[in-house]
Each structure stands twice: as C-alpha cells, then as structure tokens.
Design an enzyme around this catalytic site. Sequence first.
Site, mmCIF file in Angstrom:
data_model
loop_
_atom_site.group_PDB
_atom_site.id
_atom_site.type_symbol
_atom_site.label_atom_id
_atom_site.label_comp_id
_atom_site.label_asym_id
_atom_site.label_seq_id
_atom_site.Cartn_x
_atom_site.Cartn_y
_atom_site.Cartn_z
ATOM 1 N N LYS A 162 14.493 43.825 25.093
ATOM 2 C CA LYS A 162 15.040 44.405 26.313
ATOM 3 C C LYS A 162 15.615 43.244 27.127
ATOM 4 O O LYS A 162 14.958 42.192 27.257
ATOM 5 C CB LYS A 162 13.929 45.103 27.105
ATOM 6 C CG LYS A 162 13.405 46.348 26.420
ATOM 7 C CD LYS A 162 14.447 47.451 26.400
ATOM 8 C CE LYS A 162 13.878 48.745 25.855
ATOM 9 N NZ LYS A 162 14.845 49.842 25.877
ATOM 10 N N GLU A 212 22.856 47.178 22.854
ATOM 11 C CA GLU A 212 22.689 48.588 23.186
ATOM 12 C C GLU A 212 22.914 48.833 24.681
ATOM 13 O O GLU A 212 22.329 48.147 25.523
ATOM 14 C CB GLU A 212 21.256 48.975 22.782
ATOM 15 C CG GLU A 212 20.938 50.436 22.768
ATOM 16 C CD GLU A 212 19.477 50.676 22.300
ATOM 17 O OE1 GLU A 212 18.878 49.796 21.633
ATOM 18 O OE2 GLU A 212 18.949 51.747 22.611
HETATM 19 O O1 OSB Z 1 16.295 52.569 25.608
HETATM 20 O O2 OSB Z 1 15.581 52.742 23.641
HETATM 21 C C1 OSB Z 1 15.370 52.808 24.842
HETATM 22 C C2 OSB Z 1 11.671 53.469 25.484
HETATM 23 C C3 OSB Z 1 11.748 54.373 26.519
HETATM 24 C C4 OSB Z 1 12.978 54.722 27.007
HETATM 25 C C5 OSB Z 1 14.141 54.171 26.478
HETATM 26 C C6 OSB Z 1 14.074 53.280 25.419
HETATM 27 C C7 OSB Z 1 12.809 52.896 24.945
HETATM 28 C C8 OSB Z 1 12.601 51.898 23.902
HETATM 29 C C9 OSB Z 1 11.312 51.955 23.116
HETATM 30 O O3 OSB Z 1 13.366 51.003 23.676
HETATM 31 C C10 OSB Z 1 11.514 52.537 21.773
HETATM 32 C C11 OSB Z 1 10.208 52.911 21.127
HETATM 33 O O4 OSB Z 1 9.561 52.036 20.582
HETATM 34 O O5 OSB Z 1 9.833 54.093 21.169
HETATM 35 MG MG MG Z 2 18.015 52.097 24.441
#
Ligand code: OSB
Ligand code: MG
Length: 366
Positions: A162, A212
């Site tokens: 992230k 992303e």
């Molecule tokens: O943006 O992919 C995302 C979790 C909660 C909301 C949005 C996102 C995410 C994750 C975690 O990146 C993905 C996971 O391990 O479930």
């Molecule tokens: Mg995402």
Amino acid sequence: MRVEAVELHRIAMPLVRPFETSFGRQLARDVLLVHVLTDVGDGWGECVAMADPVYSSEFVAGCDAVITTYLGPAIIGREVTAESFAGLTQFVIGHRMAKAAIETALLDAQTRASGQSFAQYFGATREAVDCGVSVGIAPDLDTLLAEVQLYVDEGYRRIKLKIKPGWDLEPVRAVRDLIGDLPLQVDANTAYTVADVDHLRELDAFGLLLIEQPFIEEDIASHVVLSSAIETPVCLDESIVNTDVALDAIERGATTIVNIKAGRMGGYLEAVRLHDACLELEIPVWCGGMLETGIGRAANVALAALDGFTLPGDTSGSSRYFAEDLTEPFVLDDGRLVVPRGVGSGVEVRTDLLTQWRSTPVVTVR
Ligand code: OSB
Ligand code: MG
C-alpha cells in the site's frame, strides 16, 4: 427457488495486525453476512463493504439498511435464482456490495441444491491458485520489512505494498532490495492526483507488476494520462464497478490489467462476465480481496481459478488476517490455495464462532 427469509448476521473479527491504507487503519473486520433460507435449502454470502465509506461509498450499516428496506423485501416470498436477482433488484441504483452479498448467498443455496461447486458453476479450470499478499502502510521501514519477510517465508508468490504520498519510493526501494525478483506491485487506493504523474514515474525503477488505482474512482482520464507517461502498467480497482466501465477504461488506455472484485461489481456473475471479456481481449486479470472471512474467500478462490486470472490474487491464507476463521481455514501450500470442490461455496460456517463474535442482534427479513 422460493426465498423464505433473509437473515443478516454482523460480527466483529480482530485482525492479527493493523491494516493501514491511504483510507485509514483497520484493527478489526466488521463483517456483514447474508444467510438466505429457501425451499431448496440455505446459503451464505459475505458483504465486502468496510465499516466506513472510505474505500467506496458503501459501508456496513448502509448495506444493512438497503438489504433490510429494499433488497430483502424484493425477493421474499418470490421465485428467485442467482441469475434473476440482478434484474429483480435493478430498481435500486448502485449498492453493489449489498447486492453481491445476497446474490452470492442465493448462488450458494442454489448450487448446494443442484450438487455443483462454485468452481464448476464459474467454469474454473485450475485446482489451486497462486497467492499474493497485500501489505499495509507500516509505522516505519523496519516494521514493513519484517512483515514482508514473514510473508516471503510463508511462500507468497507476490507482494503488494500500500502506498500514499510520503510512503512510496522509499518503502518500495527497501522491499525490492529485500525480495530480489519476487513479483511486486503497489496500490494507492486513490491517494494521488494527476499532478503527481512525474513523481509516480519514478516507480518505473523498481520493475513493478503494476500500480493499482492511483486516482479517484470517477477519474478515468487521469489514469489514461499516467498510463501513457509511465512504463509500469496501470491497473484499476475502485473504478471498475461493472463490465461496461471496465471495457471503456481498457479501450481508452486507462488500465492494461484489471483487478476483479465481485463485491465491487455487484456479484460473481458480473465478475465472471468481466473475466470472459478480458480473456477475449487478452487483458490479464487478477482477483482482488476485501479482507474476507473464509466465506467470501472460498468464492474468491473459485473465481481466481478461471483461465484468465494469470496474476497472483489478493487471495491470502486465513492466518494473514485472523487468528481463527469463520470456516475451516485456508492454508497456503507452496504459495497456493486449493480451490474448494464441495457443493456451493464448499465451506461450512462455524455457527459457534458466529454466536461468539456477534456484534449486533440478527436481523430477519421475512
Ligand atoms: O484496495 O485492494 C484494496 C482491503 C480492503 C479494501 C481495499 C483493498 C484491500 C486490500 C487487501 O488490498 C486485500 C486482501 O488481502 O483481502
Ligand atoms: Mg486496491
């Protein structure tokens, strides 16, 4: 099948470690589960909305309200299938995560009754799927590297970091140095603006699989600008609310890889539709995640077993999120998860834990 009742179960599940993104810090998962009772049997679906409207406009209490007031009453006492559900509820604009949870519960009931697994129903071809892991923003680099090392040791086949302004080039450089040529990608969850294009171009130095969703959900145009300015492939997540939007974004050059999340798109039927369209266009897709319990994870793993899912998904093992899962745990084997083959979702809900972790009384629509 005839729907007799729709039950809403809300539980609180502590995460094994805080999960911080550009939209906030989660310490626990506030999970809303839909349980449909029908004349052919019951089924479960997990709502992927977060507790607060910070990833998308949906949030748990809002999903609860829209299901109780509109979506539940629209199907009670009626002949419904997972396939007819979208049409029956198209009078409700948006609220895709709420709709997806019910549609999945209907699909679970229906496929259990017909003796089919989700994997068979979706047209999955693989027996196991490659797994990646999504790593939150850490308080400092040492903490980040220790967490990443843990996942590398567990066998994850791809790391996702992230990022946000002030937490991007440095952590990406440090993790790239740590993991060598293990696949690496980043997720900004809309934290940047088009004014950051020159800065984001510096990510090209790290050989990332993709970046992303750097910009807000509605802003396809800025993703086109970024996509033509950098080498790193741009991949939309939040923006992809249905297949038509995805095809438009692909055509405009905003996204060359697509993150497929059924909850974000109103359900697995729409997710399979997007997968099929991308396969046809030779656009690689991967399965996103929303910190699901075993209920939602089972469906995601079945989806990720389709041919077009050529990149590792955010389909991590249960232990990456929870000390104990609501179903039998998903355990990584050589960086992969086995696709459930039992009928329906293929997993069973542990009702003892459901009772123990319940945060609000069960709501029944009938
Ligand atoms: O943006 O992919 C995302 C979790 C909660 C909301 C949005 C996102 C995410 C994750 C975690 O990146 C993905 C996971 O391990 O479930
Ligand atoms: Mg995402």
